[in-house]
Scaffold this motif. Structure first.
Motif, PDB file in Angstrom:
ATOM      1  N   MET A  61      -7.373  10.001   9.827  1.00  0.00           N
ATOM      2  CA  MET A  61      -7.098  10.195   8.367  1.00  0.00           C
ATOM      3  C   MET A  61      -5.909   9.917   7.655  1.00  0.00           C
ATOM      4  SD  MET A  61      -9.392  11.063   5.918  1.00  0.00           S
ATOM      5  CE  MET A  61     -10.815  11.638   6.803  1.00  0.00           C
ATOM      6  N   THR A  62      -5.107  10.324   8.435  1.00  0.00           N
ATOM      7  CA  THR A  62      -3.706   9.986   7.663  1.00  0.00           C
ATOM      8  C   THR A  62      -3.468   8.152   7.525  1.00  0.00           C
ATOM      9  OG1 THR A  62      -2.414   9.794   9.912  1.00  0.00           O
ATOM     10  CG2 THR A  62      -2.539  12.071   8.636  1.00  0.00           C
ATOM     11  N   GLN A  63      -4.180   7.501   8.395  1.00  0.00           N
ATOM     12  CA  GLN A  63      -3.855   6.107   8.423  1.00  0.00           C
ATOM     13  C   GLN A  63      -4.562   5.706   7.039  1.00  0.00           C
ATOM     14  OE1 GLN A  63      -1.856   4.709  10.711  1.00  0.00           O
ATOM     15  NE2 GLN A  63      -1.698   6.846  11.005  1.00  0.00           N
ATOM     16  N   THR A  64      -5.856   6.274   6.816  1.00  0.00           N
ATOM     17  CA  THR A  64      -6.422   5.804   5.500  1.00  0.00           C
ATOM     18  C   THR A  64      -5.829   5.947   4.212  1.00  0.00           C
ATOM     19  OG1 THR A  64      -7.713   7.993   5.122  1.00  0.00           O
ATOM     20  CG2 THR A  64      -8.718   6.416   6.526  1.00  0.00           C
ATOM     21  N   PHE A  65      -4.757   6.954   4.362  1.00  0.00           N
ATOM     22  CA  PHE A  65      -3.825   7.001   2.949  1.00  0.00           C
ATOM     23  C   PHE A  65      -3.021   5.748   2.698  1.00  0.00           C
ATOM     24  CE2 PHE A  65      -3.285  11.688   4.344  1.00  0.00           C
ATOM     25  CZ  PHE A  65      -4.461  12.093   3.668  1.00  0.00           C
ATOM     26  N   LEU A  66      -2.976   4.990   3.825  1.00  0.00           N
ATOM     27  CA  LEU A  66      -2.132   3.538   3.512  1.00  0.00           C
ATOM     28  C   LEU A  66      -3.021   2.703   2.587  1.00  0.00           C
ATOM     29  CD1 LEU A  66      -0.645   2.813   6.958  1.00  0.00           C
ATOM     30  CD2 LEU A  66       0.410   3.667   4.751  1.00  0.00           C
ATOM     31  N   ILE A  67      -4.465   2.908   2.661  1.00  0.00           N
ATOM     32  CA  ILE A  67      -5.459   2.215   2.096  1.00  0.00           C
ATOM     33  C   ILE A  67      -5.850   2.827   0.454  1.00  0.00           C
ATOM     34  CG2 ILE A  67      -7.698   0.961   1.899  1.00  0.00           C
ATOM     35  CD1 ILE A  67      -7.303   1.357   4.878  1.00  0.00           C
ATOM     36  N   THR A  68      -5.915   4.476   0.541  1.00  0.00           N
ATOM     37  CA  THR A  68      -6.468   4.898  -0.547  1.00  0.00           C
ATOM     38  C   THR A  68      -5.358   5.536  -1.559  1.00  0.00           C
ATOM     39  OG1 THR A  68      -6.652   7.239   0.707  1.00  0.00           O
ATOM     40  CG2 THR A  68      -8.575   5.596   0.663  1.00  0.00           C
ATOM     41  N   ALA A  69      -4.087   5.623  -1.125  1.00  0.00           N
ATOM     42  CA  ALA A  69      -3.128   6.191  -1.948  1.00  0.00           C
ATOM     43  C   ALA A  69      -2.780   5.490  -3.146  1.00  0.00           C
ATOM     44  CB  ALA A  69      -1.807   6.696  -1.252  1.00  0.00           C
ATOM     45  N   THR A  70      -2.155   5.723  -4.283  1.00  0.00           N
ATOM     46  CA  THR A  70      -1.721   5.076  -5.174  1.00  0.00           C
ATOM     47  C   THR A  70      -0.763   4.079  -4.668  1.00  0.00           C
ATOM     48  OG1 THR A  70      -1.592   6.959  -6.608  1.00  0.00           O
ATOM     49  CG2 THR A  70      -0.335   5.133  -7.443  1.00  0.00           C
ATOM     50  N   SER A  71      -0.893   2.775  -5.345  1.00  0.00           N
ATOM     51  CA  SER A  71      -0.029   1.532  -4.845  1.00  0.00           C
ATOM     52  C   SER A  71      -0.678   1.293  -3.337  1.00  0.00           C
ATOM     53  CB  SER A  71       1.362   1.812  -4.903  1.00  0.00           C
ATOM     54  OG  SER A  71       1.765   2.297  -6.477  1.00  0.00           O
ATOM     55  N   ALA A  72      -1.653   1.592  -3.099  1.00  0.00           N
ATOM     56  CA  ALA A  72      -2.139   0.978  -1.836  1.00  0.00           C
ATOM     57  C   ALA A  72      -2.227  -0.527  -1.653  1.00  0.00           C
ATOM     58  CB  ALA A  72      -3.624   1.473  -1.377  1.00  0.00           C
ATOM     59  N   PHE A  73      -2.019  -1.046  -0.410  1.00  0.00           N
ATOM     60  CA  PHE A  73      -2.123  -2.421  -0.048  1.00  0.00           C
ATOM     61  C   PHE A  73      -0.837  -3.255  -0.570  1.00  0.00           C
ATOM     62  CE2 PHE A  73      -6.691  -1.576  -0.518  1.00  0.00           C
ATOM     63  CZ  PHE A  73      -6.955  -1.882   0.782  1.00  0.00           C
ATOM     64  N   SER A  74       0.351  -2.214  -0.937  1.00  0.00           N
ATOM     65  CA  SER A  74       1.613  -3.034  -1.448  1.00  0.00           C
ATOM     66  C   SER A  74       2.615  -2.537  -0.314  1.00  0.00           C
ATOM     67  CB  SER A  74       1.898  -2.088  -2.616  1.00  0.00           C
ATOM     68  OG  SER A  74       2.532  -0.656  -2.647  1.00  0.00           O
ATOM     69  N   SER A  75       3.719  -3.484  -0.394  1.00  0.00           N
ATOM     70  CA  SER A  75       4.669  -3.400   0.701  1.00  0.00           C
ATOM     71  C   SER A  75       5.432  -2.027   0.575  1.00  0.00           C
ATOM     72  CB  SER A  75       5.552  -4.505   0.681  1.00  0.00           C
ATOM     73  OG  SER A  75       6.371  -4.412  -0.874  1.00  0.00           O
ATOM     74  N   SER A  76       5.341  -1.418  -0.572  1.00  0.00           N
ATOM     75  CA  SER A  76       6.072   0.151  -0.769  1.00  0.00           C
ATOM     76  C   SER A  76       5.169   1.139  -0.084  1.00  0.00           C
ATOM     77  CB  SER A  76       6.185   0.102  -2.284  1.00  0.00           C
ATOM     78  OG  SER A  76       4.977   0.319  -2.921  1.00  0.00           O
ATOM     79  N   THR A  77       3.934   0.838  -0.157  1.00  0.00           N
ATOM     80  CA  THR A  77       3.020   1.980   0.750  1.00  0.00           C
ATOM     81  C   THR A  77       3.475   1.875   2.009  1.00  0.00           C
ATOM     82  OG1 THR A  77       1.772   2.077  -1.215  1.00  0.00           O
ATOM     83  CG2 THR A  77       0.785   2.916   0.973  1.00  0.00           C
ATOM     84  N   LEU A  78       3.179   0.605   2.567  1.00  0.00           N
ATOM     85  CA  LEU A  78       3.290   0.233   3.957  1.00  0.00           C
ATOM     86  C   LEU A  78       4.360   0.428   4.701  1.00  0.00           C
ATOM     87  CD1 LEU A  78       1.458  -0.554   6.473  1.00  0.00           C
ATOM     88  CD2 LEU A  78       2.093  -2.786   5.985  1.00  0.00           C
ATOM     89  N   LEU A  79       5.597  -0.046   3.919  1.00  0.00           N
ATOM     90  CA  LEU A  79       6.657   0.146   4.629  1.00  0.00           C
ATOM     91  C   LEU A  79       7.734   0.968   4.185  1.00  0.00           C
ATOM     92  CD1 LEU A  79       7.467  -3.886   4.675  1.00  0.00           C
ATOM     93  CD2 LEU A  79       6.629  -2.323   6.617  1.00  0.00           C
ATOM     94  N   GLU A  80       7.512   1.762   3.212  1.00  0.00           N
ATOM     95  CA  GLU A  80       8.480   2.735   2.709  1.00  0.00           C
ATOM     96  C   GLU A  80       8.179   4.131   3.236  1.00  0.00           C
ATOM     97  OE1 GLU A  80       9.717   2.354  -1.198  1.00  0.00           O
ATOM     98  OE2 GLU A  80      10.142   0.204  -1.226  1.00  0.00           O
ATOM     99  N   ARG A  81       8.299   5.248   2.414  1.00  0.00           N
ATOM    100  CA  ARG A  81       8.385   6.594   2.977  1.00  0.00           C
ATOM    101  C   ARG A  81       6.863   6.772   3.285  1.00  0.00           C
ATOM    102  NH1 ARG A  81      10.540  11.854  -0.092  1.00  0.00           N
ATOM    103  NH2 ARG A  81      10.166  13.542   1.353  1.00  0.00           N
ATOM    104  N   LEU A  82       5.966   6.737   2.489  1.00  0.00           N
ATOM    105  CA  LEU A  82       4.488   7.098   3.010  1.00  0.00           C
ATOM    106  C   LEU A  82       4.253   6.300   4.306  1.00  0.00           C
ATOM    107  CD1 LEU A  82       1.754   8.525   2.735  1.00  0.00           C
ATOM    108  CD2 LEU A  82       1.167   6.555   1.409  1.00  0.00           C
TER     109      LEU A  82
END
Length: 279
Positions: free
Chosen positions: A231-252
């Motif tokens: 489920m936590t992996q889905t946050f990379l897709i559903t969180a605000t600014s998903a599909f962006s480098s900031s979501t994938l590579l930064e704190r989240l």
């Protein structure tokens, strides 16, 4: 699931996670994490944060290379294990730093910025199973892989019962199509209690199933624990600014990508306790 399939899965999960983490640090994402870690060793005063990022990122990328090379038997696995130990110990020792704890909430086991740090406990057991399976008994491998799963679910799950953590996960839960319904049924704190209760309950049940060698209980509780980390992996897709480098590579991204290690821990447990490993 035979040993070959398990080894392939573990090599993939470890290589993918450290590739993303290595790129994240090397590209200078979330420098606060680097500062918080290396200030414990007083290196931040000697080396710039960008250089520290390159150092940390390069070490993780080296681990990816040695992991794959050892997996395909191009080199001996010693280098991969040593790098895995170093990469794990460096952040784990910082748990002794005062900036990791929330003293105003009682100290241990209330942990602040160390939530992502404790996840490094999962790494070395995976490498021991992957490359040194015959050095330990199956029971020892199961125990070494269960301990980090139980630790993170009991620790972080227990934190969900505190107001600061309940408010901290709102932005993730409310944007998730799988979890947002909780806020229509429960309050913010109530939803957090449900999530935390789920984590703690099935961590305990998995431990009970392993102790009793009850396959049905291991399967049910193991799948429930697996659902937490998936489920936590889905946050990379559903969180605000998903599909962006900031979501994938930064704190989240740095926080949830580490949950892939726990998927690996559960795969090891399933291989040894549910399926009969065949070489």
């Amino acid at each position: 699931m035979n040993l070959k399939h398990t080894n392939n899965a573990l090599s993939f999960l470890l290589s993918l996670s450290f590739l993303l983490l290595g790129l994240s640090f090397a590209l200078g994402a979330n420098p606060n994490t680097l500062t918080a870690t290396f200030s414990f060793y007083e290196l931040d005063a000697l080396i710039g944060v960008n250089t520290l990022g390159l150092l940390a990122g390069s070490t993780m990328l080296a681990l990816v290379t040695t992991t794959l090379a050892a997996h395909f038997k191009l080199i001996k696995p010693t280098a991969a294990l040593v790098l895995a130990i170093v990469i794990s110990i460096v952040p784990l020792l910082t748990l002794f730093a005062s900036n990791r704890w929330m003293a105003q909430l009682g100290g241990f086991p209330i942990i602040g910025s160390g939530q992502g740090i404790i996840k490094y406990f999962a790494v070395v057991p995976l490498y021991l199973f992957l490359f040194y399976k015959d050095k330990l008994t199956d029971k020892q491998h199961v125990l070494l892989n269960f301990i980090p799963v139980a630790m993170v679910l009991l620790w972080i799950g227990g934190m969900k019962f505190y107001e600061f953590e309940a408010k901290g996960i709102v932005s993730l839960v409310e944007t998730s199509p799988f979890m947002s319904w909780l806020y229509t049924v429960f309050s913010v704190q109530g939803a957090s209690n449900v999530i935390g209760g789920f984590d703690v309950l099935f961590a305990v049940l998995l431990g009970l199933g392993l102790f009793l060698n009850n396959k049905k209980l291991i399967i049910v509780s193991g799948l429930a624990c697996l659902s937490v980390f998936m489920m936590t992996q889905t946050f990379l897709i559903t969180a605000t600014s998903a599909f962006s480098s900031s979501t994938l590579l930064e704190r989240l991204g740095q926080f949830v990508i580490k949950d892939l290690w726990y998927v690996g821990n559960l795969i090891v447990i399933a291989t040894l306790m549910i399926f009969k490993p065949t070489k």
